[in-house]
Design a protein around this motif. Structure first.
Motif, PDB file in Angstrom:
ATOM      1  N   LEU A 161       2.863   0.856  11.925  1.00  0.00           N
ATOM      2  CA  LEU A 161       2.570   0.227  10.771  1.00  0.00           C
ATOM      3  C   LEU A 161       1.264   1.206  10.064  1.00  0.00           C
ATOM      4  CD1 LEU A 161       2.035  -3.521  11.877  1.00  0.00           C
ATOM      5  CD2 LEU A 161       3.765  -2.436  10.213  1.00  0.00           C
ATOM      6  N   SER A 211       2.144   2.518   6.298  1.00  0.00           N
ATOM      7  CA  SER A 211       1.300   1.863   5.210  1.00  0.00           C
ATOM      8  C   SER A 211       0.634   2.950   4.500  1.00  0.00           C
ATOM      9  CB  SER A 211       0.522   0.727   5.737  1.00  0.00           C
ATOM     10  OG  SER A 211      -0.264   0.926   6.591  1.00  0.00           O
ATOM     11  N   SER A 212       0.031   3.870   5.252  1.00  0.00           N
ATOM     12  CA  SER A 212      -0.389   4.965   4.501  1.00  0.00           C
ATOM     13  C   SER A 212       0.542   5.716   3.461  1.00  0.00           C
ATOM     14  CB  SER A 212      -0.708   6.134   5.434  1.00  0.00           C
ATOM     15  OG  SER A 212      -1.506   5.439   6.527  1.00  0.00           O
ATOM     16  N   ILE A 270       0.942   3.416   0.460  1.00  0.00           N
ATOM     17  CA  ILE A 270      -0.241   3.395  -0.329  1.00  0.00           C
ATOM     18  C   ILE A 270       0.151   4.664  -1.343  1.00  0.00           C
ATOM     19  CG2 ILE A 270      -2.653   3.826  -0.519  1.00  0.00           C
ATOM     20  CD1 ILE A 270      -3.040   2.066   1.813  1.00  0.00           C
ATOM     21  N   GLN A 304       0.484   4.280  -5.279  1.00  0.00           N
ATOM     22  CA  GLN A 304      -0.516   5.101  -6.435  1.00  0.00           C
ATOM     23  C   GLN A 304       0.312   6.001  -7.143  1.00  0.00           C
ATOM     24  OE1 GLN A 304      -3.804   4.616  -6.536  1.00  0.00           O
ATOM     25  NE2 GLN A 304      -3.569   3.026  -5.047  1.00  0.00           N
ATOM     26  N   MET A 338       2.058   4.122  -9.677  1.00  0.00           N
ATOM     27  CA  MET A 338       1.437   3.443 -10.908  1.00  0.00           C
ATOM     28  C   MET A 338       0.875   4.491 -11.542  1.00  0.00           C
ATOM     29  SD  MET A 338      -1.250   0.419  -9.492  1.00  0.00           S
ATOM     30  CE  MET A 338      -1.724   0.671  -7.874  1.00  0.00           C
ATOM     31  N   VAL A 373       4.794  -6.956  -6.020  1.00  0.00           N
ATOM     32  CA  VAL A 373       4.508  -6.962  -4.629  1.00  0.00           C
ATOM     33  C   VAL A 373       5.578  -6.123  -3.777  1.00  0.00           C
ATOM     34  CG1 VAL A 373       3.237  -9.130  -4.811  1.00  0.00           C
ATOM     35  CG2 VAL A 373       5.341  -8.920  -4.297  1.00  0.00           C
ATOM     36  N   ILE A 396       6.331  -1.822   3.527  1.00  0.00           N
ATOM     37  CA  ILE A 396       5.527  -1.759   4.805  1.00  0.00           C
ATOM     38  C   ILE A 396       6.315  -2.562   5.970  1.00  0.00           C
ATOM     39  CG2 ILE A 396       3.372  -2.221   6.259  1.00  0.00           C
ATOM     40  CD1 ILE A 396       1.875  -1.907   3.840  1.00  0.00           C
ATOM     41  N   PHE A 419      -7.144  -0.043  -3.542  1.00  0.00           N
ATOM     42  CA  PHE A 419      -6.218   0.711  -3.126  1.00  0.00           C
ATOM     43  C   PHE A 419      -5.901   0.670  -1.623  1.00  0.00           C
ATOM     44  CE2 PHE A 419      -9.466   3.535  -2.901  1.00  0.00           C
ATOM     45  CZ  PHE A 419      -9.325   4.308  -1.689  1.00  0.00           C
ATOM     46  N   LEU A 420      -7.042   0.162  -0.972  1.00  0.00           N
ATOM     47  CA  LEU A 420      -6.688   0.118   0.640  1.00  0.00           C
ATOM     48  C   LEU A 420      -6.422  -1.227   1.160  1.00  0.00           C
ATOM     49  CD1 LEU A 420     -10.149   1.605   1.549  1.00  0.00           C
ATOM     50  CD2 LEU A 420      -7.746   2.612   2.154  1.00  0.00           C
ATOM     51  N   LEU A 433      -3.364  -2.781   1.005  1.00  0.00           N
ATOM     52  CA  LEU A 433      -2.363  -2.754   1.933  1.00  0.00           C
ATOM     53  C   LEU A 433      -2.313  -2.572   3.509  1.00  0.00           C
ATOM     54  CD1 LEU A 433       0.547  -0.987  -0.311  1.00  0.00           C
ATOM     55  CD2 LEU A 433       0.434  -3.146   0.370  1.00  0.00           C
ATOM     56  N   ILE A 434      -3.060  -1.345   3.566  1.00  0.00           N
ATOM     57  CA  ILE A 434      -3.207  -1.168   4.923  1.00  0.00           C
ATOM     58  C   ILE A 434      -4.155  -2.395   5.498  1.00  0.00           C
ATOM     59  CG2 ILE A 434      -5.450   0.517   4.796  1.00  0.00           C
ATOM     60  CD1 ILE A 434      -3.489   2.401   6.590  1.00  0.00           C
ATOM     61  N   ILE A 474      -2.207  -5.465   6.583  1.00  0.00           N
ATOM     62  CA  ILE A 474      -1.145  -5.268   7.669  1.00  0.00           C
ATOM     63  C   ILE A 474      -1.961  -4.987   8.813  1.00  0.00           C
ATOM     64  CG2 ILE A 474      -0.869  -2.694   7.469  1.00  0.00           C
ATOM     65  CD1 ILE A 474       1.940  -5.439   7.997  1.00  0.00           C
ATOM     66  N   LEU A 493      -0.087 -10.644  -0.395  1.00  0.00           N
ATOM     67  CA  LEU A 493      -0.028  -9.798  -1.624  1.00  0.00           C
ATOM     68  C   LEU A 493      -0.035 -10.874  -2.692  1.00  0.00           C
ATOM     69  CD1 LEU A 493       2.457  -7.064  -0.491  1.00  0.00           C
ATOM     70  CD2 LEU A 493      -0.062  -6.827  -0.954  1.00  0.00           C
ATOM     71  N   PHE A 494       0.895 -11.930  -2.638  1.00  0.00           N
ATOM     72  CA  PHE A 494       1.065 -12.605  -3.764  1.00  0.00           C
ATOM     73  C   PHE A 494      -0.470 -13.493  -4.127  1.00  0.00           C
ATOM     74  CE2 PHE A 494       5.574 -13.183  -3.268  1.00  0.00           C
ATOM     75  CZ  PHE A 494       5.928 -12.708  -4.618  1.00  0.00           C
ATOM     76  N   GLN A 515      -2.340 -11.228  -5.990  1.00  0.00           N
ATOM     77  CA  GLN A 515      -2.028 -11.079  -7.560  1.00  0.00           C
ATOM     78  C   GLN A 515      -2.242 -12.387  -8.359  1.00  0.00           C
ATOM     79  OE1 GLN A 515       2.286 -11.218  -8.024  1.00  0.00           O
ATOM     80  NE2 GLN A 515       2.337  -8.842  -8.613  1.00  0.00           N
TER      81      GLN A 515
END
Lengths: 205, 204
Positions: free
Chosen positions: A74, A78-79, A82, A86, A89, A101, A107, B82-83, B85-86, B89, B132-133, B136
């Motif tokens: 994971l 996930s890295s 990300i 980025q 975006m 999302v 992930i 930006f962190l 997500l990690i 999880i 995530l929702f 958002q």
């Protein structure tokens, strides 16, 4: 490239397709395919993530303690996600907004975890990379088909270009099928793709 | 009243499966019998109800823009989102592990019922999707977030129990052989989704 390696790429495209045969990674496949462009971007992102995470996990597979392997996977995935997020975006902001999302949800995309568990943990890095690319493309092919059909018949355009308007289909009374871009229709379309593929296989047997 | 609206909205209108397709993998794989799907549904609801509020607090006090002001005002323009997500999880995986251990220790009966499903949940899109929702949609306090989490979980539970019940009956239907199994499940989920779309007109 010998034949077993070539199979690593070609099998997931057809008879071992991650979506229609293994039934993995459905969530994002349905949600992002209302138009062609986000579908293609999503397909590329998933291919990159599957290929690179397969490669990385395969490189360190001997030093991962089996009990905590899910967490290690994971973290790697996930890295990578990300990074992809980025980059999207930064370069294609509008598409990244549309995908919302679902980029983050790569992930937990079952294709990624499934390939790591089933392939990368027990195979050499080069093979794993090829397997990742193959599965990413197999996933991508279904996304592109869905995106193509749904955008063409739902909005009458392709990649934002108004095809049906240019060939004058509206003048002879054609109307866009607004229903096909709704969520449930994606499910029904995937069902139909599975149906076509399976009946072909049964015939060839 | 606000809480109730959010709850109803996340059960029916923003249903995790029919509106956003989250958690489809386990939805398709585990929906063969009503009993197991009920177990998985309860487990997902339970985990959502714990992880989403925890992730909300983490987002609000650690990761969001200006979230670190409570440590010192000079950190007001730090944005660590930006962190997220990690972090999300990691929190989910850790909480699932902890819940598994606690349930095993204190309620062996519940553990036997949920046990096999708990590890599956760490990689269920619906759980990460919930967080995530939450990020958002910018809910204003933890009560709203909890209602959203509970509602999403129950919506998912309704969906998976519904499809499992239909699939049990489908065994006796004459389906084209190539469509059997996954194919027909997709199409029926689509039809259920159309039924759920009729909730969309409700104004809350």
């Amino acid at each position: 490239m010998n034949s077993t390696r070539r199979k690593l790429i070609t099998n997931p495209l057809g008879k071992d397709n991650p979506i229609t045969v293994q039934v993995l990674g459905i969530c994002s496949c349905l949600a992002v395919t209302a138009q062609l462009k986000p579908a293609v971007v999503m397909a590329l992102s998933v291919t990159v993530v599957v290929a690179l995470s397969n490669l990385i996990i395969s490189l360190i597979r001997k030093s991962i303690p089996p009990r905590i392997r899910i967490i290690v996977q994971l973290v790697v995935v996930s890295s990578l996600v990300i990074l992809v997020n980025q980059i999207l975006m930064a370069f294609v902001y509008d598409v990244s907004k549309q995908l919302s999302v679902y980029v983050g949800l790569i992930i937990t995309n079952c294709i990624v975890m499934g390939r790591l568990e089933a392939f990368a943990m027990s195979n050499k890095p080069w093979d794993s990379l090829l397997d990742g690319i193959g599965n990413g493309l197999g996933y991508g092919i279904i996304l592109v088909i869905l995106g193509f059909v749904r955008e063409l018949f739902g909005r009458g355009s392709l990649w934002g270009y108004p095809v049906f308007e240019k060939i004058g289909l509206y003048n002879i009374g054609y109307e866009n099928n607004g229903f096909i871009i709704m969520a449930p229709m994606a499910l029904i379309l995937v069902g139909i793709i599975i149906w076509i593929q399976r009946s072909k296989e049964q015939k060839s047997q | 009243m606000e809480y109730f609206n959010i709850f109803i909205k996340s059960v029916f209108i923003d249903n995790m499966i029919f509106a956003f397709f989250l958690g489809m993998c386990s939805y398709l794989a585990v929906s063969k019998t009503v009993k197991t799907s009920l177990g998985l549904g309860v487990a997902v609801t339970f985990v959502l109800l714990i992880t989403v509020p925890v992730n909300y607090l983490i987002d609000k006090y650690l990761l969001g823009e200006g979230a670190l002001t409570w440590i010192s005002p000079s950190l007001a323009d730090v944005d660590l989102s930006f962190l997220s997500l990690i972090m999300f999880i990691a929190v989910i995986a850790a909480i699932v592990q902890i819940v598994e251990m606690i349930v095993e220790k204190f309620s062996p009966a519940l553990y036997n019922a949920l046990g096999i499903f708990l590890p599956l949940i760490a990689v269920n899109c619906a759980v990460l999707g919930g967080s995530l929702f939450m990020q958002q949609r910018e809910y204003s306090n933890i009560g709203e977030v909890s209602c959203f989490a509970l509602g999403s979980g129950i919506g998912w539970l309704i969906a998976i129990v519904g499809i499992a019940a239909i699939r049990e009956r489908l065994k006796y239907s004459a389906i084209p052989p190539a469509l059997k199994g996954v194919g027909i499940t997709f199409i029926i989920t689509g039809l259920m989704g159309i039924a759920f779309m009729s909730f969309m007109g409700i104004k809350l």
